[in-house]
Design an enzyme around this catalytic site. Structure first.
Site, mmCIF file in Angstrom:
data_model
loop_
_atom_site.group_PDB
_atom_site.id
_atom_site.type_symbol
_atom_site.label_atom_id
_atom_site.label_comp_id
_atom_site.label_asym_id
_atom_site.label_seq_id
_atom_site.Cartn_x
_atom_site.Cartn_y
_atom_site.Cartn_z
ATOM 1 C CG ASN A 94 -1.656 1.124 1.027
ATOM 2 O OD1 ASN A 94 -2.084 1.619 0.529
ATOM 3 N ND2 ASN A 94 -2.037 1.444 2.067
ATOM 4 C CG ASP A 95 2.307 2.885 3.701
ATOM 5 O OD1 ASP A 95 1.124 3.448 3.067
ATOM 6 O OD2 ASP A 95 2.187 2.925 4.965
#
Lengths: 97, 472
Positions: free
Chosen positions: B398-399
């Site tokens: 995600n990040d």
């Protein structure tokens, strides 16, 4: 030159060697390197051997025993787990198919 | 053990031991050097183990060592625990394992210093011995408790969110100065048991208090730093017992740990100070936080749809993250990749430097699933290729793909180098929910019109995809 200063020389010079050795490592190997270096830090087991092996002081012997257990976990576990990781690193298998 | 040797050898034994230590030192240096390249890494690790073995054997000939009962018992107990742990640990749990091994190493160094302090009369110590004993206790204890907190945070025993109280950093700074003061006091009055125990106790507490305010996502950096500490602690123990091999090996590890820590911080575009004192991550970070508009729509997709899109692509790039690791999905992923390759699709893996839990952790996990390492591409190598990529499968990451890092200067991850997946024709995110990742920041990529969400556990989703691919 006192013992402390002499040891300090060794410490600083060895640190520089360490910086030089590690600075160019591909990211792939960072985890195994961390784990392998960690196993080497278990070298403190040598000190534990001396403390546990003397016979003049009972309490120190017990402390030394605990230190040996701790350091051995670090050394044996560390090297084995690093080996397990590195064993899996292989190039594309050309013998297949 | 030296009793068995002839007197002539016993006389020169101390020098012989030192010379063999020198050999072991050389072996360690070559070993660490070889750990730096994939082709030689395994032999490097084995060399280092050999160096350690030589060091241990030769130390047993030390004339101070007269009894072997405790030594043999200690090694047996330690080796049993170490071997069991090393064999049983899942590759995904590697960061925790390193943390806990590291904690034991640091603890051992503190114990060595404590043992030395106990076994001699306090008056027998000169100032420099007391300084090194104090520092060894201090650094070793911080490593010990700090590593256990890091272990607990990664295992989930302790909340991964930063745990702080008002004035936390100031209190820690106060304690740090206090412990250094106690080290100083110990050199003036080595007979004071109170000083010694205060030092020991506060050092242990300091290990807890310095790690507990750090978010779970930053634990790898902390472990790497603690790894460096444990090296320095070993070195200090070497000062205490006047052993060059300890001083040198400890310094090597200390330096290695610092460099790795630095590399990790750079990969996240953070400073070490920010990691240690910033109480970052968990649910705390906002900055570029979720925008509150409600018109954001998410396109959900199905296994069959994903299978079709992938199978008719020329090039698919897989971006794996920690979600893949926790779901133990690396083997199914390999299966999916194999099926795609059979259909003539070019498959590459793009690995972000901090994918997984530690730099290189994802490479280890994929290697476990027999993915050849020449199919793995670093971020710098893969980023220019996204423009010509048809489908990017983002699995449990995600990040590291969050465009906020490029677009929103207020965001906590702003400036972190990311994978430019948004340049590809299509992205598919495999994720359990829309929840933000470890950094706690919403990801606009979820709502991008080129993106589809494939909800579910990474392993289940990939299995479904694999099945769907077989049916095409």
């Amino acid at each position: 030159m006192s013992g402390l200063i002499f040891n300090l020389f060794i410490f600083v010079l060895a640190s520089f060697v360490g910086f030089e050795l590690i600075s160019k490592v591909p990211p792939t190997l960072h985890t195994p390197l961390m784990s392998g270096a960690n196993a080497i830090s278990g070298i403190t087991i040598l000190g534990a051997l001396v403390v546990a092996g003397q016979v003049d002081h009972q309490i120190a012997q017990h402390i030394g025993f605990t230190a040996i257990v701790f350091a051995t976990i670090n050394v044996v576990g560390g090297f084995m787990v690093t080996d397990r990781m590195l064993e899996m690193f292989k190039k594309k298998d050309t013998t297949n198919e | 053990m030296s009793d068995f040797l002839p007197p002539s050898i016993q006389a020169i034994l101390p020098d012989v031991i030192q010379l063999i230590y020198l050999v072991a030192t050389g072996i360690f240096i070559v070993g660490i050097k070889r750990l730096g390249s994939p082709a030689t890494a395994r032999s490097g690790n084995q060399l280092a183990a050999l160096g350690m073995f030589i060091g241990i054997i030769v130390t047993l000939f030390d004339q101070q060592i007269l009894s072997f009962d405790y030594i043999i018992a200690g090694i047996l107990v330690g080796a049993t625990i170490g071997v069991t742990a090393a064999k049983k640990v899942e590759m995904t749990a590697m960061p925790e394992m390193v943390a806990i091994f590291n904690g034991f190493g640091g603890g051992a160094s503190a114990l060595v210093a404590w043992g030395e302090f106990t076994r001699f009369e306090a008056s027998a110590f000169v100032t420099q011995d007391l300084i090194t004993i104090g520092l060894s206790i201090l650094i070793g204890s911080i490593t010990f408790t700090g590593s256990f907190i890091a272990f607990g945070k990664l295992k989930g025993f302790i909340s991964g969110n930063p745990i702080t109280f008002p004035g936390h950093n100031i209190f820690n700074a106060f304690l740090t100065v206090g412990t250094l003061g106690l080290v100083g006091w110990l050199t003036f009055d080595p007979t004071s048991q109170l000083t010694f125990w205060l030092l020991f106790g506060i050092a242990l507490l300091l290990g807890i208090l310095t790690v507990i305010p750090i978010g779970g996502a930053d634990m790898p950096v902390v472990i790497s730093l603690l790894n460096s500490y444990s090296g320095i602690a070993a070195s200090m123990a070497g000062f205490v017992i006047n052993n060059n091999l300890l001083i040198i090996s400890g310094a090597l590890v200390g330096a290695a740990g610092l460099i790795l820590t630095n590399i990790m911080c750079k990969a996240m575009n953070r400073t070490l100070g920010n990691v240690l004192f910033g109480a970052f991550g968990g649910d705390g970070g906002s900055g570029g936080g979720p925008a509150d508009d409600t018109d954001k729509t998410v396109r959900e997709t199905t296994p069959d749809d994903v299978a079709l899109q992938c199978a008719y692509s020329d090039r698919v790039v897989i971006v794996p993250g920690y979600g893949l690791a926790v779901a133990q999905a690396q083997h199914v992923l390999k299966e999916v990749a194999d099926k795609l390759e059979k259909k003539g699709v070019e498959v590459k893996y793009g690995i972000h430097p901090v994918a997984g839990r530690m730099p290189g952790h994802m490479n280890v996990l994929l290697a476990e699933a027999d993915v050849p390492y020449d199919q793995l591409y670093d971020m710098e190598q893969i980023n220019p290729e996204f423009k010509s990529t048809d489908v990017v499968l983002i699995i449990g990451a995600n990040d590291v793909v969050n465009p906020v890092a490029k677009t929103e200067p207020g965001s906590p991850i702003y400036g972190m180098p990311i994978m430019n997946v948004d340049e590809a024709k299509r992205t598919i995110i495999f994720k359990r929910s829309l929840s933000p990742g470890f950094a706690g920041i919403d990801n606009p990529l979820f709502y991008d019109e080129k993106n589809q969400m494939f909800f579910g556990d990474a392993k289940d989703s990939l299995q479904a995809l694999s099945q769907a691919l077989a049916d095409i």
